[in-house]
Design an enzyme around this catalytic site. Structure first.
Site, mmCIF file in Angstrom:
data_model
loop_
_atom_site.group_PDB
_atom_site.id
_atom_site.type_symbol
_atom_site.label_atom_id
_atom_site.label_comp_id
_atom_site.label_asym_id
_atom_site.label_seq_id
_atom_site.Cartn_x
_atom_site.Cartn_y
_atom_site.Cartn_z
ATOM 1 N N GLU B 49 4.186 -7.376 7.861
ATOM 2 C CA GLU B 49 3.883 -6.749 6.868
ATOM 3 C C GLU B 49 3.166 -7.675 6.312
ATOM 4 O O GLU B 49 3.782 -9.052 5.246
ATOM 5 C CB GLU B 49 4.579 -6.098 6.205
ATOM 6 C CG GLU B 49 4.166 -4.111 6.503
ATOM 7 C CD GLU B 49 4.367 -3.413 4.759
ATOM 8 O OE1 GLU B 49 4.256 -3.896 3.962
ATOM 9 O OE2 GLU B 49 5.590 -2.624 6.109
ATOM 10 N N ASP B 60 4.598 -1.475 -6.785
ATOM 11 C CA ASP B 60 5.167 -2.684 -6.394
ATOM 12 C C ASP B 60 6.221 -3.372 -7.456
ATOM 13 O O ASP B 60 5.706 -3.339 -8.844
ATOM 14 C CB ASP B 60 4.524 -4.130 -5.659
ATOM 15 C CG ASP B 60 3.856 -3.317 -4.865
ATOM 16 O OD1 ASP B 60 4.832 -3.340 -3.793
ATOM 17 O OD2 ASP B 60 2.714 -3.713 -4.421
#
Lengths: 413, 272
Positions: B49, B60
């Site tokens: 990824e 995040d």
């Protein structure tokens, strides 16, 4: 009003939280449950007379509403045109409009059975308002604030701490409002089960822009009632400053279906026109996603959010509430910008002529109000949403003026 | 066949599980991105990824945000990252599928069709867009389907059964199962509720189920092995990128990254 109810400018957002093409929910799946829960809680509160009565009672007894609509005679004479009225949100408890929304959302927090609140703040006014609501309702409160803003707004940091709130310094990115929103949203994702995030502006994912607008709409509703009483009709123009745009949303929303009333939003023009030197999102931005909503954003050609600058910490935001994007594109509201220097001059002008120190955010709207009034006839009425008082900005204004004087002397010597 | 579909078909036939590291593109620089991708592929990673740095990544945690900030401070542009991925995937013998992970505004800015064409040309087979919930994903999913590009959606512990059903229908490649309530980052142990969640999802879809958010240690991987089709490890990998940015640490960081991937691949597939 020529438009029918269903297609009125005010008939937004739709069920998906869209204001025209703007708004919506662009958030991690983790938050979807909380946003749906909040939407349901708000819908039921909105139609619950007991909730609305309680909200109104606190606004009257604690906040001191309705705020006055005051005829500013000396500013009017100075502008030399239309009569200028000030909607005195600076006279609310805590000194700005932010308290309206903080009280409303704290009541919602209780209704949802959540035990704790978090908030973000730029200039500190929303942080102070949330800290106040936290104290009033006995809810533990944490406020995220950029390190740069903590420096600029020492007084408000002290006020929050005095009321028992934890001020959490944000050190990521540009260390201002935008980073404080990022951090607050992040925290909310891991504490969503017992914590409500009191967002301070008409930004973020649905239903926040709608809730904040509604909890600020008494500003515009009171202007309508008070101008009917005092001048026997609606004003000709209404002016408000726009950062995220909560005071402007609450001021404009009750007016949007009154097509004859000119609505003017004032953004922070900073000190130049290039990206990174201002915060005039609607003047210079493009559509994109920031903080969970689709709206105008100041961004580069890759879609990265741009740095922003304004002398006013409360306008220092690289996006804007989605309803303002909708009003811009539908041309219902005219948006313009005012520079740091113009706002600083207006801070002193208003202080000297009216004996009222405006917040630097409000000072931006003072500049445009003077311009609009000067171009209009003496029979016209212009209302300025006087969103906050300037006490919090005194130290920063003194510092900036010293720098400006120094720069001025260097230029002339 | 899309490389992600082919990967899981082969892994399932062999009774093996996918190990999928996350690496930020451009941290500390694009040359290291190419070296790191090559190293994790050689160490046995089944799919990588690639994080597309964004200035305001609300999904995040602090480690990944700091990594994005480093890449953007070094003036990373998405076009340059795509060019590096293309060079990486053009190396002889390269067969590791890659997917992008990024904020929706980066896709919107280029336009979904243009983004997907450029991403595919760079060797990417799909994208995880953590801030694009299923209600808003319809248009992207449609354009993606036209280009055989996989829209990988997320399911979390707070997702209702009705939503989960909608999500797996719109999803392609694999379902990204978020193990905990919160942001990306490391945790000490895996939450118990994951077992039930996986069981419910198995009833809804045949798509591979891969778990991420909070996975960092071989013990976590061992706990998950029997339940899922793959695991995604992000924050622990990104710490190595941070290390690589320190003077004289590049080679050491690369070696440790490789060793860490090897250990996790073995933990996931103990019998060769």
């Amino acid at each position: 009003m020529s438009s029918t109810l269903a297609n009125a400018v005010s008939a937004v957002p739709d069920a998906r939280g869209r204001f025209g093409e703007f708004g919506g929910r662009f958030v991690p799946e983790t938050l979807m449950f909380a946003l749906e829960q909040l939407t349901d809680a708000y819908e039921s509160a909105k139609h619950d007379p007991a909730f609305q009565d309680e909200f109104r009672r606190i606004l009257a007894d604690y906040v001191g509403r309705p705020s006055r609509l005051y005829f500013a005679e000396r500013l009017t004479r100075e502008a030399g045109g239309a009569r200028i009225y000030l909607k005195r949100e600076d006279m609310n408890h805590t000194g700005a409009h932010k308290i309206n929304n903080a009280i409303g959302q704290a009541l919602l927090t209780q209704r949802m059975g959540k035990k704790r609140i978090i908030a973000e703040t730029g200039a500190g006014q929303h942080g102070v308002a949330s800290a106040t609501a936290g104290a009033l309702f006995g809810l533990p409160c944490r406020v995220y604030m950029g390190e740069e803003d903590i420096r600029r707004q020492e007084l408000n940091v002290f006020r929050m701490k005095a009321m028992g709130t934890e001020v959490f310094p944000v050190t990521s990115g540009s260390r201002t409002l935008r980073d404080a929103v990022n951090e607050a949203m992040r925290e909310w994702m891991s504490t969503v089960e017992d914590t409500h995030y009191i967002i301070g502006s008409a930004i973020g994912p649905h239903p926040f822009p709608m809730i904040v607008r509604d909890f600020q709409s008494m500003i515009g509703q009171e202007i309508i009632e008070q101008s009917n009483e005092q001048i026997g009709r609606l004003p000709d123009a209404v002016v408000a400053c726009v950062g995220g745009g909560s005071n402007a949303a609450g001021t404009f929303y009750p007016f949007v279906d009154h097509e004859a009333v000119e609505l003017i939003g004032v953004e922070a023009g900073g000190h130049a026109k290039g990206l990174g030197t201002h915060a005039a999102t609607l003047m210079h931005g493009q559509p994109g996603v920031l903080h969970g909503t689709f709206t105008y954003v100041l961004q580069d050609d890759d879609g990265q959010t741009a740095d922003v600058h304004s002398v006013s910490a409360g306008l220092d935001y690289p996006a804007v509430g989605p309803e303002h994007s909708y009003w811009k594109d539908s041309r219902r509201v005219r948006y313009c910008s005012v520079t740091d220097n113009e706002a600083l001059d207006a801070f002193y002008l208003c202080s000297r002529l009216e004996g009222i120190l405006p917040a630097l955010e409000t000072a931006h709207a003072v500049v445009e109000t003077m311009r609009v009034a000067s171009k209009r006839s003496k029979d016209d009425v212009v209302v300025l949403c006087f969103s906050g008082r300037g006490d919090k900005d005194c130290a920063e204004v003194a510092r900036v003026m010293t720098e400006r004087d120094k720069a001025g002397r260097q230029k002339t010597s | 066949m899309n490389p992600i579909d082919a990967l899981f078909r082969d892994l399932r036939a062999a009774g093996r599980k996918a190990f999928m590291p996350f690496l930020t593109g451009g941290d500390p620089d694009l040359a290291f991105t190419k070296d790191a991708l090559t190293a994790v592929a050689a160490a046995g990673a089944h799919l990588v990824e690639v994080g597309l740095p964004f200035s305001d990544p609300i999904a995040d945690g602090p480690v990944i945000q700091a990594s994005y900030t480093r890449a953007l401070n070094a003036k990373l542009k998405l076009g340059d990252l795509f060019a590096t991925l293309k060079q990486t995937a053009a190396q002889p013998g390269w067969k590791t599928p890659m997917v992008a992970m990024g904020s929706y505004t980066l896709i919107y800015k280029r336009g979904a069709a243009a983004f997907i064409q450029q991403a595919k040309a760079a060797g990417l087979s799909g994208a995880v867009l953590p801030d694009l919930p299923v209600e808003e994903a319809e248009e992207f999913a449609k354009v993606a389907a036209d280009h055989d590009f996989k829209p990988i959606l997320l399911v979390t512990p707070t997702t209702s059964p009705a939503r989960a059903e909608k999500i797996v229908k719109a999803c392609g490649g694999f379902v990204y199962v978020v193990s905990i309530v919160g942001i990306t980052g490391e945790r000490d142990r895996m939450p118990v509720a994951i077992t039930d969640m996986i069981a419910r999802l198995r009833n809804l879809t045949d798509l591979p189920l891969c778990v991420g958010f909070g996975v960092s240690k071989p013990e976590h991987v061992t706990e998950l092995r029997t339940l899922v089709d793959g695991v995604i490890v992000g924050t622990a990998m990104v710490r190595k990128l941070e290390q690589a940015g320190q003077p004289g640490q590049r080679e050491k960081a690369l070696t440790e990254l490789k060793a860490s991937v090897q250990a996790l691949v073995v933990a996931l597939n103990p019998t060769p």
